[in-house]
Design a protein around this motif. Structure first.
Motif, short mmCIF file in Angstrom:
data_model
loop_
_atom_site.label_atom_id
_atom_site.label_comp_id
_atom_site.label_asym_id
_atom_site.label_seq_id
_atom_site.Cartn_x
_atom_site.Cartn_y
_atom_site.Cartn_z
N GLY A 246 0.96 -1.36 0.11
CA GLY A 246 0.07 0.00 -0.16
C GLY A 246 0.92 1.09 0.02
O GLY A 246 2.18 1.23 0.06
N MET A 247 0.34 2.26 -0.17
CA MET A 247 1.12 3.50 0.07
C MET A 247 0.11 4.92 0.54
O MET A 247 -0.99 4.69 0.28
CB MET A 247 1.72 4.02 -1.20
N GLU A 248 0.74 5.73 1.14
CA GLU A 248 0.01 6.90 1.44
C GLU A 248 -0.31 7.50 0.20
O GLU A 248 0.20 7.83 -0.83
CB GLU A 248 0.79 7.95 2.40
N VAL A 249 -1.88 7.88 -0.04
CA VAL A 249 -2.24 8.88 -1.07
C VAL A 249 -2.88 10.03 -0.67
O VAL A 249 -3.47 10.28 0.63
CB VAL A 249 -3.22 7.94 -2.08
N THR A 250 -3.20 10.90 -1.72
CA THR A 250 -3.82 12.16 -1.30
C THR A 250 -5.30 11.92 -2.17
O THR A 250 -5.11 11.40 -3.36
CB THR A 250 -3.14 13.46 -1.94
N LEU A 251 -6.33 12.51 -1.56
CA LEU A 251 -7.47 12.26 -2.19
C LEU A 251 -8.09 13.71 -2.57
O LEU A 251 -7.70 14.69 -1.87
CB LEU A 251 -8.36 11.79 -1.11
N PRO A 252 -8.77 13.87 -3.46
CA PRO A 252 -9.11 15.12 -4.07
C PRO A 252 -10.26 15.66 -3.12
O PRO A 252 -11.06 15.00 -2.44
CB PRO A 252 -9.43 14.83 -5.76
N LYS A 253 -10.57 16.88 -3.27
CA LYS A 253 -11.44 17.48 -2.60
C LYS A 253 -12.63 17.02 -3.15
O LYS A 253 -12.92 16.66 -4.36
CB LYS A 253 -11.64 18.94 -3.11
N GLY A 254 -13.66 16.79 -2.27
CA GLY A 254 -15.04 16.28 -2.61
C GLY A 254 -15.01 14.84 -2.92
O GLY A 254 -16.14 14.16 -3.46
N PHE A 255 -14.03 14.19 -2.46
CA PHE A 255 -14.00 12.63 -2.80
C PHE A 255 -15.22 11.89 -1.83
O PHE A 255 -15.51 12.32 -0.74
CB PHE A 255 -12.65 12.17 -2.36
N ASP A 256 -15.64 10.99 -2.56
CA ASP A 256 -16.89 10.11 -2.00
C ASP A 256 -16.41 9.21 -1.03
O ASP A 256 -15.80 8.17 -1.27
CB ASP A 256 -17.66 9.45 -3.24
N TYR A 257 -16.51 9.40 0.30
CA TYR A 257 -15.86 8.45 1.35
C TYR A 257 -16.48 7.24 1.52
O TYR A 257 -16.30 6.31 2.11
CB TYR A 257 -15.94 9.08 2.65
N ASP A 258 -17.64 7.09 0.68
CA ASP A 258 -18.23 5.70 0.69
C ASP A 258 -17.35 4.70 -0.01
O ASP A 258 -17.49 3.48 -0.24
CB ASP A 258 -19.61 5.71 -0.06
N LEU A 259 -16.55 5.33 -0.85
CA LEU A 259 -15.43 4.41 -1.70
C LEU A 259 -14.08 4.03 -0.94
O LEU A 259 -13.57 3.04 -1.10
CB LEU A 259 -14.97 5.27 -2.69
#
Ligand code: CA
Length: 409
Positions: A246-259
């Motif tokens: 795995g690796m640390e990632v950056t999620l975009p603004k407004g990312f759907d946390y249901d995912l």
């Protein structure tokens, strides 16, 4: 002070003992009254079962004469759910600078052995080191509880009689086969043994004789068999060579946390198309069956995880444990610390507070799946639904803020 800090930083993490892999639903009520006399009577009762399972009467009688009822083992087993740590508190200890430095020193000392193990089983040497580092601080804390006494006590206690009974009988078979002496069969209070804390059935199924002396010895000062056995265990549980954990990632603004769930899998390319990028920069490496996890919700670090994450889960299913193994391995290999700040102003909820969250969610019409204090998938889903209904970011993390809002304060 320095010495104390070092000891704290190096202690293994018993709150996440391997035995937690036991399914949660399988827990029965323990005995109400437990005494040495009751223990001795139980030994007589259980003897029938042991002999039916093929243990010789001589072995049972000899080894159980030497077994002692250990009330402290029961106390620790029952308190496991009482105290939890936040993931950042856990990672501070699990991936301390000291543990990283010791891992790098161990890599120097055991380099040729680890290369040989990696060549045979395909498991990265730093991952094997991280398991060793987390389970016993690189062999420094292998445990000195008599394994037979620990397992007999836990079987007698009865909360997980089937599980611990099987472990007890398997431990007796190891003694019967002359693989290790009774005096040397020591380990954790929960019956995990040797450098990489194998339960007896894991020894049976996955331990290997890597140094070729005819014994699968996980207990001796020489860690060769134990480290190869850990690699073999991970390989047999699906570890794939050349793929990240795995690796640390950056999620975009407004990312759907249901995912953000292990149950949502996409290709790395699909995640990249949704705007997920490595926190360290660059592009996500290609991969199938990649998921996104946010172990502290939207306020903390996010991780993309590959199927090797599930291979490590077979050792211990707690997300914090698996992330600690992967991150410790990366740090030993010279990688950077986690970049995203954790919400350190939040304390871990106590057992009572976790129950209160579940109670209040259910009372508000969001089924949390019972009131047991375990934050499982149903509770996470209930927190998400409740957050969504209130127009909040629905990350499902049961934080102190969630509890405060549920209380209506
Ligand atoms: Ca050996």
């Amino acid at each position: 002070m320095r010495v104390l800090a070092l000891i704290l930083a190096l202690l293994p993490l018993p709150a996440l003992a391997q035995t937690l892999a036991e399914p949660e639903g399988a827990m029965a009520e323990g005995r109400e009254v437990e005494t040495e006399a009751g223990f001795r009577a139980w030994i007589q009762d259980y003897r029938v079962k042991a002999l039916e399972a093929g243990i010789s009467a001589a072995t049972w009688d000899r080894e159980m004469r030497g077994a002692t009822f250990l009330p402290d083992v029961v106390r620790r087993d029952r308190n496991q759910n009482e105290f939890t740590r936040t993931i950042w508190d856990y990672l501070d200890i699990a991936v301390s600078d000291e543990r990283v430095a010791m891992g790098q020193a161990a890599l120097k000392k055991h380099g040729p052995l680890l290369e040989k193990i990696e060549a045979q089983y395909g498991v990265r040497k730093e991952i094997v080191l991280a398991v060793w580092g987390l389970e016993t601080s690189y062999g420094n804390f292998r445990g000195n509880t008599d394994t037979i006494s620990a397992l007999a006590t836990l079987t007698y206690d009865g909360r997980r009689e089937a599980f611990f009974g099987e472990q007890l009988l398997q431990a007796l078979r190891i003694l019967e086969a002359g693989e290790i002496s009774r005096a040397d069969m020591q380990g954790s209070w929960a019956g995990a043994m040797g450098h990489t804390q194998f339960m007896p059935t894991s020894w049976r199924d996955f331990a290997v004789d890597f140094d070729g002396d005819g014994k699968r010895n996980l207990w001796s000062d020489d860690p060769a068999d134990a480290l190869a056995s850990a690699a073999h265990y991970l390989a047999e549980h699906g570890w794939a060579a050349g793929v990240p954990w795995g690796m640390e990632v950056t999620l975009p603004k407004g990312f759907d946390y249901d995912l953000t769930s292990e149950r949502v899998v996409k290709t790395a390319a699909e995640w990249a198309a949704l705007g997920v990028t490595p926190a360290a920069g660059g592009a996500l490496p290609a991969g199938e069956r990649v998921s996104i996890l946010v172990p502290a919700g939207a306020q903390g670090a996010a991780f993309a995880i590959w199927p090797n994450f599930q291979a490590i889960e077979s050792y211990n299913p707690a997300d914090a444990y698996v992330i600690a193994i992967g991150h410790l391995a990366d740090r030993i290999a010279g990688g950077e610390p986690i970049r995203t700040a954790w919400p350190r102003h939040w304390k871990a909820l106590t057992l009572e507070e976790r129950k209160e969250v579940q109670e209040r969610l259910s009372a508000a019409g969001f089924d949390a799946g019972g009131v047991d204090g375990r934050i499982g998938p149903k509770t996470v889903a209930a927190v998400k639904a409740w957050q969504r209904a209130r127009g909040l970011v629905a990350d499902g993390y049961a934080s102190p803020d969630v509890l405060r809002d549920l209380r209506g304060k």
